[in-house]
Design a protein around this motif. Structure first.
Motif, mmCIF file in Angstrom:
data_model
loop_
_atom_site.group_PDB
_atom_site.id
_atom_site.type_symbol
_atom_site.label_atom_id
_atom_site.label_comp_id
_atom_site.label_asym_id
_atom_site.label_seq_id
_atom_site.Cartn_x
_atom_site.Cartn_y
_atom_site.Cartn_z
ATOM 1 N N UNK A 165 0.911 -1.130 -0.036
ATOM 2 C CA UNK A 165 -0.145 -0.044 0.101
ATOM 3 C C UNK A 165 0.818 1.359 0.085
ATOM 4 N N UNK A 166 1.794 1.159 0.893
ATOM 5 C CA UNK A 166 2.740 2.557 1.097
ATOM 6 C C UNK A 166 3.440 2.769 -0.181
ATOM 7 N N UNK A 167 3.929 1.638 -0.846
ATOM 8 C CA UNK A 167 4.764 1.844 -2.105
ATOM 9 C C UNK A 167 3.728 2.438 -2.968
ATOM 10 N N UNK A 168 2.796 1.827 -3.359
ATOM 11 C CA UNK A 168 1.552 2.137 -4.702
ATOM 12 C C UNK A 168 1.258 3.616 -4.326
ATOM 13 N N UNK A 169 0.924 3.851 -3.164
ATOM 14 C CA UNK A 169 0.344 5.341 -2.855
ATOM 15 C C UNK A 169 1.498 6.458 -3.121
ATOM 16 N N UNK A 170 2.667 6.308 -2.623
ATOM 17 C CA UNK A 170 3.855 7.047 -2.834
ATOM 18 C C UNK A 170 4.299 7.094 -4.562
ATOM 19 N N UNK A 171 4.410 5.780 -5.256
ATOM 20 C CA UNK A 171 4.282 5.754 -6.416
ATOM 21 C C UNK A 171 3.373 6.658 -7.183
ATOM 22 N N UNK A 172 2.228 6.710 -6.880
ATOM 23 C CA UNK A 172 1.096 7.443 -7.670
ATOM 24 C C UNK A 172 1.166 8.872 -7.159
#
Length: 82
Positions: free
Chosen positions: A59-66
């Motif tokens: 979740x953290x990686x996808x949110x930061x990526x977006x």
């Protein structure tokens, strides 16, 4: 260039995988809310390892990526093989 699947998750409607091509890492995921919007985006090795550590890391990686890419959630740039 060959790719190596490092991590994959397919549960119900969730799909996410991390692949490596040479020394580069990519995450493939469905970024859509109401419809499928497949994405493949480059991530760091540290982010790849974070995704493999569990749901919170994913979740953290996808949110930061977006946020980093400032993506519209319905923008697709990849389709899974059929």
């Amino acid at each position: 260039m060959d790719e190596e699947k490092l991590f994959g998750l397919e549960l119900r409607k969730d799909y996410l995988e991390v692949i490596r091509r040479g020394d580069r890492f990519f995450v493939r995921y469905d970024a859509g809310a109401q419809q499928m919007a497949w994405r493949e985006d480059e991530i760091s090795e540290q982010e790849a390892m974070s995704i493999g550590s569990g749901r919170a890391g994913e979740y953290d990686v996808i949110v930061c990526l977006q946020r980093r890419l400032r993506l519209d959630a319905n923008t697709s740039n990849w389709l899974p093989p059929t």
